[in-house]
Design an enzyme around this catalytic site. Sequence first.
Site, PDB file in Angstrom:
ATOM      1  N   LYS A 110       3.411   1.293  -4.435  1.00 46.78           N
ATOM      2  CA  LYS A 110       2.522   0.602  -5.377  1.00 46.78           C
ATOM      3  C   LYS A 110       3.180   0.427  -6.742  1.00 46.78           C
ATOM      4  O   LYS A 110       2.558   0.651  -7.779  1.00 46.78           O
ATOM      5  CB  LYS A 110       1.208   1.363  -5.503  1.00 46.78           C
ATOM      6  N   SER A 158      -9.092  -6.270   0.134  1.00 45.12           N
ATOM      7  CA  SER A 158      -9.270  -4.819   0.160  1.00 45.12           C
ATOM      8  C   SER A 158     -10.759  -4.493   0.146  1.00 45.12           C
ATOM      9  O   SER A 158     -11.516  -5.075  -0.632  1.00 45.12           O
ATOM     10  CB  SER A 158      -8.597  -4.173  -1.052  1.00 45.12           C
ATOM     11  N   TYR A 162       2.392   0.119   8.115  1.00 48.28           N
ATOM     12  CA  TYR A 162       2.295   1.198   7.136  1.00 48.28           C
ATOM     13  C   TYR A 162       1.913   2.483   7.874  1.00 48.28           C
ATOM     14  O   TYR A 162       2.679   3.433   7.943  1.00 48.28           O
ATOM     15  CB  TYR A 162       1.290   0.823   6.047  1.00 48.28           C
ATOM     16  N   THR A 163       0.738   2.465   8.506  1.00 49.25           N
ATOM     17  CA  THR A 163       0.285   3.652   9.226  1.00 49.25           C
ATOM     18  C   THR A 163       1.245   4.009  10.360  1.00 49.25           C
ATOM     19  O   THR A 163       1.468   5.190  10.649  1.00 49.25           O
ATOM     20  CB  THR A 163      -1.135   3.434   9.758  1.00 49.25           C
ATOM     21  N   GLY A 166       0.800  -1.213   0.000  1.00 49.09           N
ATOM     22  CA  GLY A 166       0.000   0.000   0.000  1.00 49.09           C
ATOM     23  C   GLY A 166       0.832   1.260   0.000  1.00 49.09           C
ATOM     24  O   GLY A 166       0.376   2.303  -0.465  1.00 49.09           O
TER      25      GLY A 166
END
EC number: 1.3.5.2
Length: 364
Positions: free
Chosen positions: A66, A178, A317-318, A63
């Site tokens: 990409k 997703s 990721y976050t 994510g």
Amino acid sequence: MLWPALRSVLFQLDPERVHHLAHWALHRVPPALARARRPAPVPALAVRCMGLDFDGPMGLAAGFDKGDVALPGLFGLGFSHVEIGTITPRPQPGNDRPRLFRLPEHRALLNRMGFNNEGMEACARRLAALPAAARLGPVGINVGKNKATPNEDAASDYLACIERLHPYADYLVVNISSPNTPGLRQLQEREALDRLLRACVRHLAERAPGKPLLVKLAPDLSPEALDEAVDVAIAAGAAGIVATNTTLSRAGVERHPRAAEAGGLSGAPLERLATEVVRRCYARAAGRVPIVGVGGVMDAEGAYAKIRAGATLVQAYTGLIYGGPGFVGRVNAGLARLLERDGFSTLSDAVGADHRQGGGKAAG
């Protein structure tokens, strides 16, 4: 201490603009500099999983990159592995903007990106042009179907991506979870999942025997559906389970002005749910395949909770968005301290400790 001040400035800008700025910067990191600046590996955190060697458990979740392939810069941040994607056969723009939102009060992101990427050919060209020195750890490629492809033809998209991209991947991940591609999560249902995974596993085995293929599941499955998906995936030959994707739940952020936006929620509000999914997947898999824990990993304690729940590898990721360039180094240092506290000599000893009597001290 510089990162909080810089973050406060960056968070005044559009999230996608900041994302592109970050990629621009990461692309310009030469492999030699990435290697020199990379945090020193901690021997106790080394993991061997799926026939691959990882110098630590912490990887970058799909994510973020990409298909732009900013590998030297990303490995330079300390990640042990980087998962590129989601990549689809044909380029697609994704959903309309705005489609990425910050919820800073909750250390969360909400996105409805929709598999925006330049397609498998562009990704393959970039990976082929990458010098070997840029690969400082295993590289995974997360693949999906194009939005316009009906579910009954989904296998053709996944097989096309596997065919084109497998030479450049140390492992591949089939993304069927997703929430931002209409109908995609229906591919997690028993018959559809079995057909798709068997086709993908067979296709990859014919071209690259022994190369691992994993499946990424949603956190919103019922316990029964999750058990079924794990059973089907293992029976079909999947080499591992990635748990989890973003959630449709708004638990913990219900009152936020962005809570009504469509899309998947990631970050701290997902941490507990994702860890429980890891726990259930580990128990169901019963040692047959490894679990990759993803969702709400914001610090060492969150990563350790997933490891004790059953994750052999962990991705974030976050956490990187909120934690900044020093995020991975802090997590790894914290993990080393937590292992020592609980009497584990290696990280592998801690995997699934919560499921065993006498498996070290209680986490936290």
